[in-house]
Scaffold this active site. Structure first.
Site, PDB file in Angstrom:
ATOM      1  N   ARG A 236       0.836  -1.352   0.016  1.00  0.00           N
ATOM      2  CA  ARG A 236      -0.088   0.040   0.156  1.00  0.00           C
ATOM      3  C   ARG A 236       0.894   1.280  -0.066  1.00  0.00           C
ATOM      4  O   ARG A 236       2.034   1.180   0.625  1.00  0.00           O
ATOM      5  CB  ARG A 236      -0.869   0.098   1.206  1.00  0.00           C
ATOM      6  CG  ARG A 236      -2.093  -0.947   1.199  1.00  0.00           C
ATOM      7  CD  ARG A 236      -3.043  -0.839   0.196  1.00  0.00           C
ATOM      8  NE  ARG A 236      -4.214  -1.677  -0.004  1.00  0.00           N
ATOM      9  CZ  ARG A 236      -4.229  -2.656  -0.589  1.00  0.00           C
ATOM     10  NH1 ARG A 236      -3.137  -3.152  -1.659  1.00  0.00           N
ATOM     11  NH2 ARG A 236      -5.382  -3.434  -0.521  1.00  0.00           N
ATOM     12  N   GLU A 264      -2.479   8.387  -4.102  1.00  0.00           N
ATOM     13  CA  GLU A 264      -2.894   7.362  -5.275  1.00  0.00           C
ATOM     14  C   GLU A 264      -4.337   7.824  -5.402  1.00  0.00           C
ATOM     15  O   GLU A 264      -5.210   7.778  -4.607  1.00  0.00           O
ATOM     16  CB  GLU A 264      -2.786   6.129  -4.724  1.00  0.00           C
ATOM     17  CG  GLU A 264      -2.929   4.909  -5.862  1.00  0.00           C
ATOM     18  CD  GLU A 264      -2.770   3.650  -5.239  1.00  0.00           C
ATOM     19  OE1 GLU A 264      -3.582   2.659  -5.599  1.00  0.00           O
ATOM     20  OE2 GLU A 264      -1.917   3.332  -4.815  1.00  0.00           O
ATOM     21  N   HIS A 283      -0.937   0.359  -9.599  1.00  0.00           N
ATOM     22  CA  HIS A 283      -1.421  -0.262  -8.735  1.00  0.00           C
ATOM     23  C   HIS A 283      -2.101  -1.413  -9.574  1.00  0.00           C
ATOM     24  O   HIS A 283      -3.462  -1.773  -9.617  1.00  0.00           O
ATOM     25  CB  HIS A 283      -2.909   0.372  -8.011  1.00  0.00           C
ATOM     26  CG  HIS A 283      -3.122  -0.393  -6.786  1.00  0.00           C
ATOM     27  ND1 HIS A 283      -3.632   0.267  -5.469  1.00  0.00           N
ATOM     28  CD2 HIS A 283      -2.993  -1.874  -6.417  1.00  0.00           C
ATOM     29  CE1 HIS A 283      -3.852  -0.817  -4.509  1.00  0.00           C
ATOM     30  NE2 HIS A 283      -3.509  -2.087  -5.187  1.00  0.00           N
TER      31      HIS A 283
END
Length: 325
Positions: A236, A264, A283
């Site tokens: 993450r 993000e 991602h």
């Protein structure tokens, strides 16, 4: 989930995958397809098992929860469940929140190795040279003979080591929340990070985002990494302090390969886009051809347990108790 506590009236199951595409679903439920569209497929009050739409954003995934008064189980299709924790107070007491441990192991581990190899061998530079029609041969590091540290040794971390094995690394060290022994060797606790970091040529982050790991990779962590080391993040974005990472990249002391960032999505104009020595992917650790067949198996298996009144797998939190395991 304890046997004997299934609702006898409401029997709706919400799935983000069309039910007719999942073989072997148990009988006795009304299966409804909802993948975060503006309209609900039926009255949310009748839903007993809610599968969270995949990668659709926190707000839309939490939206139906206050209306699901008979809910007994929430199943994510992600290993991380931090986006669903704010919804726990909206769930009926005893509702179990399950993550998708194991679902993304293969895909995320593949990407971890892809990023590691691409960054070490300078692939981004060669792609740019190809675009410019330039033949620029060079000497690049290999993964062979490198020391690798995996931070977060759950199922994804273990799958990463599976894929490291053929690459003749000098050593692989492992860090997790708690120490334990494995067939491959010891898993060290987080407290051992400061001792292990200076030896690592490659540090791969695969740990969940928790209060303990948020900002874990800050100035002190980065300062203990050896000169020329590579940081790979497939976990993450918020595990890494971006403000602390940027000067290490700018100086050329460290390199990074990041599938996740903080913030993000990474906005246009952010300095991380053009920092030297960084490779960024948007991602994509989970979304691959490996996702759908594994997601279908997970849902079939969990719903079979649910129908039989047996304990569900991968329960990480329970409404009103809010105890992560």
């Amino acid at each position: 989930m304890a046997t004997g506590h299934r609702p006898t009236g409401a029997r709706d199951v919400w799935l983000p995958i069309p039910p007719d595409e999942i073989d072997g679903l148990p009988e006795g439920f009304r299966y409804l397809h909802w993948d975060a569209g503006p309209e609900y497929p039926a009255d949310p009050a009748e839903c007993v098992f809610y599968t969270v739409p995949y990668m659709k954003g926190t707000e839309v995934c939490l939206r139906p929860l206050p209306l699901m008064g008979r809910l007994r189980a929430v199943q994510t299709l992600t290993a991380g469940i931090e986006h669903m924790l704010p919804g726990l107070p909206s769930m009926p007491s005893g509702t179990e929140l399950c993550n998708a441990r194991g679902l993304h192991d293969a895909s995320t581990a593949e990407l971890a190795l892809t990023l590691t190899l691409a960054a070490l061998r300078g692939i981004p530079g060669y792609v740019r040279a190809q675009d410019a029609e330039e033949w620029g041969a060079g000497f690049t590091p290999a993964l062979a003979d490198k020391s690798v540290l995996i931070v977060g040794y759950g199922s994804i971390g273990s799958a990463i080591e599976d894929r490291l094995t053929p690459f003749e690394c000098a050593r692989v060290s492992r860090i997790a929340r708690t120490a334990r022994e494995t067939v491959r060797g010891p898993v060290h606790p987080l407290s051992a990070l400061s001792a292990l970091l200076p030896d690592a040529d490659v540090v791969i982050l695969a740990t969940p985002l928790t209060d303990e790991t948020r900002g874990l990779v800050g100035r002190d962590f980065l300062a203990r990494m050896k000169d020329g080391a590579l940081l790979v993040n497939v976990a993450r974005g918020a595990i890494v302090d971006t403000a602390a990472l940027l000067p290490e990249l700018a100086s050329g002391r460290l390199r990074a390969a990041l599938d996740v960032t903080d913030p993000e999505p990474l906005p246009a104009g952010h300095p991380l886009w053009h920092a030297p020595g960084v490779l960024i992917t948007p991602h994509i650790g989970g979304p691959s051809s490996a996702f759908l067949p594994r997601a279908k198996r997970l849902l079939r298996d969990q719903l079979t347990l649910f129908a039989a009144g047996k304990p569900l797998r991968n329960v990480v939190a329970t409404a009103d108790r809010n105890a992560c395991g």
